[in-house]
Design an enzyme around this catalytic site. Sequence first.
Site, PDB file in Angstrom:
ATOM      1  N   ASP A 101       1.206 -13.562  -3.882  1.00  9.18           N
ATOM      2  CA  ASP A 101       1.090 -12.309  -3.037  1.00  9.18           C
ATOM      3  C   ASP A 101       0.932 -11.137  -4.316  1.00  9.18           C
ATOM      4  O   ASP A 101       1.748 -11.260  -5.228  1.00  9.18           O
ATOM      5  CB  ASP A 101       2.140 -11.831  -2.388  1.00  9.18           C
ATOM      6  CG  ASP A 101       1.727 -11.247  -0.854  1.00  9.18           C
ATOM      7  OD1 ASP A 101       0.934 -10.353  -0.747  1.00  9.18           O
ATOM      8  OD2 ASP A 101       2.038 -11.972   0.030  1.00  9.18           O
ATOM      9  N   ASP A 203      -2.652  -8.019  -0.770  1.00 16.25           N
ATOM     10  CA  ASP A 203      -1.995  -7.354   0.502  1.00 16.25           C
ATOM     11  C   ASP A 203      -2.722  -5.966   0.738  1.00 16.25           C
ATOM     12  O   ASP A 203      -3.111  -5.246  -0.061  1.00 16.25           O
ATOM     13  CB  ASP A 203      -0.573  -7.027   0.070  1.00 16.25           C
ATOM     14  CG  ASP A 203       0.368  -6.371   1.161  1.00 16.25           C
ATOM     15  OD1 ASP A 203       0.546  -7.009   1.844  1.00 16.25           O
ATOM     16  OD2 ASP A 203       0.457  -4.924   0.869  1.00 16.25           O
ATOM     17  N   GLU A 268      -6.031  -9.579   2.646  1.00 15.68           N
ATOM     18  CA  GLU A 268      -5.615  -9.073   3.905  1.00 15.68           C
ATOM     19  C   GLU A 268      -6.475  -8.116   4.320  1.00 15.68           C
ATOM     20  O   GLU A 268      -6.342  -7.084   3.731  1.00 15.68           O
ATOM     21  CB  GLU A 268      -4.209  -8.622   3.961  1.00 15.68           C
ATOM     22  CG  GLU A 268      -3.746  -8.702   5.334  1.00 15.68           C
ATOM     23  CD  GLU A 268      -2.193  -7.695   5.324  1.00 15.68           C
ATOM     24  OE1 GLU A 268      -1.637  -7.830   6.323  1.00 15.68           O
ATOM     25  OE2 GLU A 268      -2.066  -7.112   4.196  1.00 15.68           O
ATOM     26  N   HIS A 331       3.855 -13.877   8.921  1.00 14.09           N
ATOM     27  CA  HIS A 331       5.155 -13.376   8.788  1.00 14.09           C
ATOM     28  C   HIS A 331       5.201 -11.915   9.482  1.00 14.09           C
ATOM     29  O   HIS A 331       6.091 -11.355   9.334  1.00 14.09           O
ATOM     30  CB  HIS A 331       5.832 -13.256   7.534  1.00 14.09           C
ATOM     31  CG  HIS A 331       4.782 -12.322   6.614  1.00 14.09           C
ATOM     32  ND1 HIS A 331       3.458 -12.641   6.500  1.00 14.09           N
ATOM     33  CD2 HIS A 331       4.845 -10.980   6.058  1.00 14.09           C
ATOM     34  CE1 HIS A 331       2.965 -11.485   5.741  1.00 14.09           C
ATOM     35  NE2 HIS A 331       3.798 -10.729   5.562  1.00 14.09           N
ATOM     36  N   ASP A 332       4.078 -11.590  10.143  1.00 13.76           N
ATOM     37  CA  ASP A 332       3.755 -10.187  10.674  1.00 13.76           C
ATOM     38  C   ASP A 332       3.541 -10.480  12.269  1.00 13.76           C
ATOM     39  O   ASP A 332       3.619  -9.095  12.969  1.00 13.76           O
ATOM     40  CB  ASP A 332       2.596  -9.453  10.064  1.00 13.76           C
ATOM     41  CG  ASP A 332       2.998  -9.101   8.484  1.00 13.76           C
ATOM     42  OD1 ASP A 332       4.069  -8.931   8.138  1.00 13.76           O
ATOM     43  OD2 ASP A 332       1.861  -8.881   7.787  1.00 13.76           O
TER      44      ASP A 332
HETATM   45  C1  NOJ Z   1       1.178  -6.645   4.989  1.00 14.71           C
HETATM   46  C2  NOJ Z   1       2.064  -7.288   4.778  1.00 14.71           C
HETATM   47  O1  NOJ Z   1       1.653  -8.613   5.381  1.00 14.71           O
HETATM   48  C3  NOJ Z   1       3.390  -6.902   5.500  1.00 14.71           C
HETATM   49  O2  NOJ Z   1       4.468  -7.697   5.857  1.00 14.71           O
HETATM   50  C4  NOJ Z   1       3.785  -5.843   4.635  1.00 14.71           C
HETATM   51  O3  NOJ Z   1       4.734  -4.913   5.520  1.00 14.71           O
HETATM   52  C5  NOJ Z   1       2.697  -4.859   4.619  1.00 14.71           C
HETATM   53  N1  NOJ Z   1       1.333  -5.260   4.079  1.00 14.71           N
HETATM   54  C6  NOJ Z   1       2.987  -3.664   3.486  1.00 14.71           C
HETATM   55  O4  NOJ Z   1       2.934  -4.175   2.368  1.00 14.71           O
END
Ligand code: NOJ
Length: 531
Positions: A101, A203, A268, A331-332
């Site tokens: 990441d 990210d 992302e 994970h989100d």
């Molecule tokens: C995306 C990530 O997947 C998430 O977990 C994170 O809180 C935010 N970006 C901020 O970096």
Amino acid sequence: MSNPQFRWWQTGIVYQIYPRSFQDSNGDGVGDLPGIVSRLDYLVDLGVDAIWISPFYKSPMADFGYDVADYCDVDPIFGTLADFDHLLEEAHARGIKVIIDWVPNHTSSEHPWFLESRSSRDNPKRDWYIWRDAKPDGSRPNNWGSIFGGPAWEWDETTQQYYYHYFVKGQPDLNWANPEVVKAMTDVLRFWLQRGVDGFRMDVVYLLAKYPGMPDNPINPDATPLNENDIFGVQHHVYDSIQPEVHRYTRMFRQITDQYGDTVIVGEVWEDDLNEWIKFYGPEGDEIQLPFNFRLMQLKEWNAGVVSASVNEFEDALPEFAWPNYVIGNHDRTRPATRVGSQAQARIAQMLLLTVRGTPTMYQGDELGMEEAQIPREQWVDPWGINLGITRDGCRTPMQWDGSRYAGFSTVEPWLPVQADHTWRNVEAMSDDPHSFLSLVKRLIALRRVEPALHLGVYRRAGAPDGVFAYIREHDGRRFLIALNFTFEEKRVPLNGPGVVAISTHLDRADETAADTLTLRPDEGVVVLLG
Ligand code: NOJ
């Protein structure tokens, strides 16, 4: 599974590791890099080709590692740089690629760059972040909200200015318009590429460019805010989201990674407008190879109509050079097994992920059908949840390896509670059960690996009754029909000729032959070899 015309990141499967919750090796209740090494053989057995590891860098953990205080070192909670090198070596020895990441939009407020930047207005790093005066009446520079709740501006008493943070105040946004920031952050890419990583998951890469002047966002009168903290949720994100300038950066990143062999950029990118989203591949495929396709994860409903529309619309929109990819859990977001409504449908979701055209990214634990954990509010630790009431803790609970007290994840109480179903929903028990969720995922992966039609073949729509999504994958004359029954009724699916069932989500009818039509049981998905 190699075909010289295709790259590993096209034909392979990416497995996401959230390191805090994968495997604890030193008994502190938090997962770590040596823990990952100890589980690599499991990943080989599962059959994945690459791992993407969420951040393990030095961090005060305001956002559990997505607030980086040193991009070139490992947080002691996860191990050391030597542990990382060892992990890389062990993964490569097993033929597993390693994607790490990279968090370019913001650092931690404890990063030395930010400490310098906030120390005085004339510090050379002042302009590395986004500082603005208050308005004449003392109010914030604009109306922007933080996506994690509250305003996006934090007042700094010492230097009497506000700094901008899209996420929590411990995550100040970097100023990418400053060439020194570009240099420092791209040096980070080179640092890890030289160590031998195979790629980056970047990210929130779509946020890097900021609209000049940062004007107020228009208010969305139809919005339903999550709570009174949700300033972000009531605005149209005209000025604080994708700006065209961002493509200058993504193209530059690709030029760098391309100098280091067969590497990949996974980006992302949250963008509902498919045409805007597609731009992240670059006009000639010269930007991000795999901008994450979150469409399946964002569906409001789970049925044959919306799922097939999502896949078909996506397939139709992609230019020739753009390779598709699919994500159904991370994970989100809420665990897919909970989101799609039942374990039977979660099996269908895995069959879809592993047979549709494009690179699948699977999230740890989804191969067990892990459900979203119901964690009492007082135990929430995710800042998003605490501020806005939609916690991500439920999809981040420890990986369930066995039925012991802490699920084989740790020897002590982990940082998030182990789920009660770990006594039976665990790798050890499910590996012994030929009908388990894990056995299904393993068999789907094994089939995908040996059949080029499934890992690189073309995609075509197929006719199916209402409630069923069916499609063909084909390569070199070998043709598979995938038929997914989203209903609780039996359905007759046309094969238009003979076929042999290769696998059913119920794992009980392989090798069954059919002539012309096949009856699907309720909630059943099948892969059928045609001809
Ligand atoms: C995306 C990530 O997947 C998430 O977990 C994170 O809180 C935010 N970006 C901020 O970096």
